[in-house]
Structures are given as structure tokens and as C-alpha cells.
Design an enzyme around this catalytic site. Structure first.
Site, PDB file in Angstrom:
ATOM      1  N   LYS A 269       0.849  -1.203   0.000  1.00  0.00           N
ATOM      2  CA  LYS A 269       0.000   0.000   0.000  1.00  0.00           C
ATOM      3  C   LYS A 269       0.878   1.245   0.000  1.00  0.00           C
ATOM      4  O   LYS A 269       1.729   1.418   0.874  1.00  0.00           O
ATOM      5  CB  LYS A 269      -0.920  -0.017   1.226  1.00  0.00           C
ATOM      6  N   LYS A 281     -10.858  12.106   8.370  1.00  0.00           N
ATOM      7  CA  LYS A 281     -10.425  11.672   9.690  1.00  0.00           C
ATOM      8  C   LYS A 281     -10.425  12.848  10.660  1.00  0.00           C
ATOM      9  O   LYS A 281     -10.287  13.997  10.238  1.00  0.00           O
ATOM     10  CB  LYS A 281      -8.974  11.149   9.597  1.00  0.00           C
ATOM     11  N   ASP A 351     -12.537   6.456   3.566  1.00  0.00           N
ATOM     12  CA  ASP A 351     -11.340   6.239   4.377  1.00  0.00           C
ATOM     13  C   ASP A 351     -10.859   4.780   4.276  1.00  0.00           C
ATOM     14  O   ASP A 351      -9.760   4.461   4.705  1.00  0.00           O
ATOM     15  CB  ASP A 351     -11.628   6.609   5.836  1.00  0.00           C
ATOM     16  N   GLU A 353      -9.604   3.259   1.858  1.00  0.00           N
ATOM     17  CA  GLU A 353      -9.053   3.435   0.505  1.00  0.00           C
ATOM     18  C   GLU A 353      -7.954   2.433   0.174  1.00  0.00           C
ATOM     19  O   GLU A 353      -7.731   2.114  -0.992  1.00  0.00           O
ATOM     20  CB  GLU A 353      -8.499   4.866   0.352  1.00  0.00           C
ATOM     21  N   ARG A 355      -7.693  -0.786   0.637  1.00  0.00           N
ATOM     22  CA  ARG A 355      -8.163  -2.012  -0.004  1.00  0.00           C
ATOM     23  C   ARG A 355      -8.522  -1.763  -1.462  1.00  0.00           C
ATOM     24  O   ARG A 355      -8.429  -2.666  -2.294  1.00  0.00           O
ATOM     25  CB  ARG A 355      -9.340  -2.584   0.797  1.00  0.00           C
TER      26      ARG A 355
HETATM   27  N1  BES Z   1      -4.704   4.052   6.883  1.00  0.00           N
HETATM   28  C1  BES Z   1      -5.850   3.674   7.627  1.00  0.00           C
HETATM   29  C2  BES Z   1      -5.550   2.625   8.699  1.00  0.00           C
HETATM   30  C3  BES Z   1      -4.582   3.013   9.783  1.00  0.00           C
HETATM   31  C4  BES Z   1      -5.059   3.499  10.976  1.00  0.00           C
HETATM   32  C5  BES Z   1      -3.228   2.861   9.613  1.00  0.00           C
HETATM   33  C6  BES Z   1      -4.161   3.861  11.976  1.00  0.00           C
HETATM   34  C7  BES Z   1      -2.339   3.206  10.617  1.00  0.00           C
HETATM   35  C8  BES Z   1      -2.797   3.705  11.802  1.00  0.00           C
HETATM   36  C9  BES Z   1      -6.935   3.118   6.709  1.00  0.00           C
HETATM   37  O1  BES Z   1      -6.945   3.623   5.427  1.00  0.00           O
HETATM   38  C10 BES Z   1      -8.239   3.454   7.335  1.00  0.00           C
HETATM   39  O2  BES Z   1      -8.524   4.602   7.466  1.00  0.00           O
HETATM   40  N2  BES Z   1      -8.995   2.431   7.702  1.00  0.00           N
HETATM   41  C11 BES Z   1     -10.258   2.604   8.323  1.00  0.00           C
HETATM   42  C12 BES Z   1     -11.234   1.632   7.705  1.00  0.00           C
HETATM   43  C13 BES Z   1     -12.654   1.862   8.111  1.00  0.00           C
HETATM   44  C14 BES Z   1     -13.169   3.130   7.499  1.00  0.00           C
HETATM   45  C15 BES Z   1     -13.475   0.668   7.661  1.00  0.00           C
HETATM   46  C16 BES Z   1     -10.108   2.327   9.818  1.00  0.00           C
HETATM   47  O3  BES Z   1      -9.387   1.400  10.174  1.00  0.00           O
HETATM   48  O4  BES Z   1     -10.682   3.058  10.610  1.00  0.00           O
HETATM   49 ZN    ZN Z   2      -5.087   4.362   4.701  1.00  0.00          ZN
HETATM   50 ZN    ZN Z   3      -8.063   5.439   5.242  1.00  0.00          ZN
END
Ligand code: BES
Ligand code: ZN
Ligand code: ZN
Length: 502
Positions: A269, A281, A351, A353, A355
Site C-alpha cells: 500500500k 479523519k 477512508d 481506501e 483495499r
Molecule cells: N490508513 C488507515 C488505517 C490506519 C489506521 C493505519 C491507523 C495506521 C494507523 C486506513 O486507510 C483506514 O482509514 N482504515 C479505516 C477503515 C474503516 C473506514 C473501515 C479504519 O481502520 O478506521
Molecule cells: Zn489508509
Molecule cells: Zn483510510
């Protein structure tokens, strides 16, 4: 911009510790009993200092604790000796050596020492010991002071691995391999620590291309137009909200005379900044989202080592690179995108993104002839909740491939812990309108994210590694600087270096 990487040279000698020509000699100590041993007559050489520290309890063999003594007596060449308490009972006996070597290198750097020797003690195969020590020494040297105007050149330029005298194996080669693998992780750390205003997708692609190109790896950078020709609407859909165009980095390691298969595909990624997009966020802690390309950085670091060490099998590295921004043309919740594979996705949360961009890259890996897939991503907060900052999440199928990847992690000292994926998690991603929804709700969030990726892996053996909790260390430890960890660069390289294991 200067570099954060300051890898010292690493050589191997097979002489008694007392005879090593170095400014500082580091000695791992395994528990209280071991502390009572008098290595090379150091007790007397330290003028009783060692016995005193031991008796007073000033130095306890608690992992990563250190004791520095002056070797005043005759017969000791290194003027100072650093005792480093090492873990006992670790499943992999090389791991405590790697860790102790890193502590030694960090301490030596702080003491502004020029030449550090590290003694490989303990019951470890000498080849693995030399490699682990070299890895630890190089990892321990990493300190990211690129943006500090008062930075100084590091003084630690030379590391010496003191090997078992009896060993007749090729220890210099083992140490060189360890140095290369440690440096691969440091490459990943340097990339991941870079702020997003500097490391845009275009800059990431160019720097990565230079880093792997130097190692003889073939590189191609697909620009927006090329990505569009491949109909990668999932990647383009994430990039739409940003004025920085996306890139798809394609790396190929094709050793001469390598067999047609296996072809290992490593997919990382590469979100250079994740604001969340329209599903934005919260401000608090958002600065950390520059690390959201750590999976891509690990793949770049791994490919560099794979090229340098001439891994025996074919490897493809793929890194989709983009920002996730809430611009005027950004993908909005409810939008439906069609991936390059033809699968339609309803984007309920922008968010989620990672995947999306990985889905197109996994499809492309199959197009390019991959036989085995591994993807690495800072994918879900849910994985941090599950495993904290210790282990990375491991998902996939079949079990034999998952075990092989886990084994590579174990040998690299990078813990991977299996979590479930499969049909029942895929069901959480049901969409009224499209083939898949991009989110599956909070419960089981790491597994439903993995299940999304699984839908793009076809029938190939596939594993997904979630490094959301392990890519960044915000505390730092005796053996590791704060910041990007470079996690999985060494594991992935190790996998390619030993295809016999899978
Ligand atoms: N990049 C984030 C995940 C992340 C969170 C990485 C904290 C490192 C530290 C990812 O893109 C994300 O925002 N995931 C969301 C998914 C949700 C919207 C289903 C998450 O984990 O909150
Ligand atoms: Zn992310
Ligand atoms: Zn994200």
C-alpha cells in the site's frame, strides 16, 4: 536532502574478545548465570568493576539493559566493554543477538564511538548468528535526523562481528547478507518517515525506482494515463480527490536461469497521505497518516535487497501510490467504481481506501503472471485494536502459504499473528447496488478488510499482512529509534531468498 541512512561497514573476525581491535566491545549476556561467567578474564581486566556491579544489583540481566565498564587491565585491547542483557528462551535463538546488537549500535552511536565490535555469544548456529548480529548493528544505527539543522555526521563507521573461533562456514557472506537486509529495512524507514509534502506519489515512485534500479531490479513507473489504460478505476477513484497524480510502480527481479515458476508478487500500500478523503479523519493524530505508504516502502526495501542478494526466484513488486484527499472531484460515499478486474465496488467510506488501490494491484499481479501473492498494508485501525503494536496481522490461504510467510517473519524477528478471513467475512461486505461494499462494519474490521482483498486474489495462494500497528513506533526502545520501523522489508526479502521453504 540528506539521508537518514548511515550504515557502517560490517566485517567479521574470529579472535578472542580480548584481542579485538575496536573502540568498544559489546558482549551479550544471557541471564544471571551467564553474567557470572568471566569472558576472557574481563573480571580482572575491569578492575573488579564487573563484580561490583553484579553484586550491587546495579546491572541486572533484564533484556536490553546495559553496563559499560572500562577494561583497565593488561591483555584487553578494547578499552571499553558494553554488557548488553539479552533475552533468554526466545523461540528463535538468533533474535536476542539481533536485538542486543541493535542496542549496542545505538549505545555506541550515542557515545560517538567509531569502531564497535559485537561478540556472537549464545547457542546459535554461527551463520545465523553472524547474519543476525550484522542486521542488528545496521538497524541500530538508524536515526532520522534529516530535517535537523544541527545534525552531525555519525561517528560509528565500522562494525566488527566477533564470531565463534571454531566456525568454518562463510561468515563474511552471512554478515554481508545481514547488512544488506538491515539496510533494506532502513530504506523502508527512510521512505516512510518522509513527510507527505516531500514524498508525493511521483517522488515516491522516482525515489523507489532509483533505489531498486541500483540493485539491478527492472522498474517501470505507470503514470495516470497508463493506469487509466489498465482501467484501474479503484486506484483512480482514490486519487481523484488530490491534485497529485497517482503512480503504479512495477518492479521485476528476473534472475538469469531462474525457473518459470514460482513468481512471487509483493504488493504494498502506497498512500503517501491518508486524510480519509470525504469521510475525513479527525484532526487529532492525522499527521501520522504520512506513514500510510509503509507497506509500499517495505516492498521497495525488500526488492532492493532481493536484487542485491540475487534471490534465486522471480519476484514482482507492485506499489500503487496515491494521496487520499477530499478535493472537489473526490470520490464520495455511495459512489460506485469498477476495478480493473471488472468487479464493482460501492464506496461507503472513502477512508477505506487502501483495499481499493490494493485490489487493482492484486489483479495486476495476476495479469503479470504471479503464482504467489503477498500484500502488506497499514490497512485497519481494527488490527491495532486486536494485536497492538507488537505483532502484524496475518491473513490468507491456503494454510501452507500462510505458514511459509509466518516462518519467514519468525526468522526475521518480525512477529506475524494469524487472524481469520474467508467466506463469512466476505458476507459482511454485501452491497445492495454493487458486487462489493468497501466496508464491513466495525466488528471484525481487520478480517472484513482482508476478505475484500481476497476477492481480488483469484485462486492463487495469497497472504495479507496488516502492519497498521507495527509500521510506526512512537515510543522508541533501547534497540530501536522512534518512528518508522521498516517492518516486513526483511521478512519479504527473506521469503524470496529462500523459495525452497515454500
Ligand atoms: N490508513 C488507515 C488505517 C490506519 C489506521 C493505519 C491507523 C495506521 C494507523 C486506513 O486507510 C483506514 O482509514 N482504515 C479505516 C477503515 C474503516 C473506514 C473501515 C479504519 O481502520 O478506521
Ligand atoms: Zn489508509
Ligand atoms: Zn483510510
Amino acid at each position: 536532502m540528506s539521508t537518514a541512512r548511515t550504515e557502517p561497514t560490517v566485517t567479521v573476525v574470529s579472535v578472542p574478545p580480548a584481542d579485538v581491535d575496536a573502540d568498544l566491545l559489546a558482549l551479550p549476556v544471557f541471564g544471571g548465570d551467564d553474567l557470572a561467567q568471566d569472558v576472557g578474564g574481563l573480571s580482572a581486566a575491569s578492575g573488579g568493576e564487573l563484580a561490583r556491579a553484579r553484586a550491587s544489583g546495579e546491572f541486572r540481566p533484564k533484556p536490553r539493559e546495559t553496563l559499560l565498564v572500562r577494561a583497565v587491565g593488561d591483555g584487553w585491547r578494547p578499552p571499553r566493554v558494553l554488557h548488553v542483557a539479552a533475552r533468554t528462551g526466545a523461540p528463535d535463538p538468533a533474535a536476542p543477538l539481533r536485538e542486543a546488537a541493535a542496542v549496542a549500535a545505538r549505545t555506541a552511536s550515542r557515545l560517538h564511538v567509531g569502531r564497535l565490535a559485537f561478540v556472537c555469544r549464545g547457542n546459535v548456529d554461527p551463520v545465523r548468528a553472524a547474519q543476525a548480529a550484522a542486521e542488528g548493528l545496521v538497524l541500530g544505527c538508524f536515526e532520522d535526523r534529516r530535517y535537523k539543522s544541527d545534525r552531525e555526521d555519525p561517528t560509528l563507521r565500522q562494525c566488527i562481528v566477533v564470531a565463534d573461533e571454531a566456525a568454518d562456514a562463510d561468515l563474511p557472506a552471512a554478515a554481508a547478507r545481514g547488512r544488506t537486509l538491515g539496510a533494506a529495512a532502513n530504506v523502508a524507514r527512510e521512505l516512510a518517515g518522509e513527510p507527505s509534502n516531500v514524498l508525493t506519489p511521483r517522488v515516491f515512485a522516482d525515489r523507489a525506482a532509483a533505489l531498486v534500479g541500483e540493485a539491478g531490479v527492472g522498474v517501470e513507473i505507470l503514470d495516470e494515463e497508463a493506469i487509466r489504460s489498465l482501467r484501474m478505476e479503484l486506484l483512480l477513484g482514490v486519487a481523484r480527490g488530490s491534485s497529485e497524480p497517482p503512480r503504479l510502480l512495477v518492479m521485476r527481479h528476473e534472475p538469469p536461469h531462474a525457473k518459470e515458476s514460482p513468481v512471487l508478487a509483493l504488493v504494498g500500500k502506497g498512500v503517501t497521505f491518508d486524510t480519509g478523503g470525504i469521510s475525513i479523519k479527525p484532526a487529532e493524530g492525522m499527521e501520522r497518516m504520512k506513514e500510510d505508504m509503509s507497506g509500499g516502502a517495505a516492498v521497495v526495501g525488500a526488492l532492493r535487497a532481493i536484487g542485491q542478494l540475487r534471490a534465486p526466484c522471480r519476484v514482482i513488486g507492485l506499489v500503487p501510490m496515491t494521496e487520499n484527499m477530499p478535493g472537489g472531484r473526490a470520490t464520495k460515499p455511495g459512489d460506485i467504481l469498477t476495478g480493473a478486474s471488472g468487479t464493482t465496488v460501492e464506496v461507503t467510506n472513502t477512508d477505506a481506501e487502501g483495499r481499493l488501490i490494493l485490489a487493482d494491484a492484486l489483479w495486476y499481479a495476476r495479469e503479470l503472471g504471479a503464482t504467489h501473492l503477498v500484500d502488506v498494508a497499514t490497512l485497519t485501525g481494527a488490527c491495532i485494536v486486536a494485536l497492538g503494536h507488537v505483532s502484524s496481522g496475518l491473513f490468507g490461504r491456503p494454510a501452507a502459504w500462510v505458514d511459509a510467510v509466518r516462518g519467514a517473519g519468525e526468522r526475521a524477528g518480525e512477529s506475524l499473528w494469524p487472524l481469520p478471513v474467508g467466506e463469512e467475512y466476505r458476507e459482511l461486505l454485501r452491497s445492495e447496488m454493487a458486487d462489493l461494499n468497501n466496508v464491513g462494519g466495525r466488528p471484525g474490521g481487520a478480517s472484513s478488510a482482508a476478505a475484500f482483498l481476497e476477492a481480488f486474489a483469484g485462486d492463487l495462494p495469497w497472504t495479507h499482512i496488516d502492519i497498521a500497528g507495527t509500521a510506526w513506533d512512537d515510543k522508541g526502545r533501547e534497540d530501536r529509534a522512534k518512528g518508522a520501523t521498516g517492518v516486513m522489508a526483511r521478512t519479504l526479502a527473506g521469503l524470496a531468498l529462500d523459495p525452497g521453504a515454500w
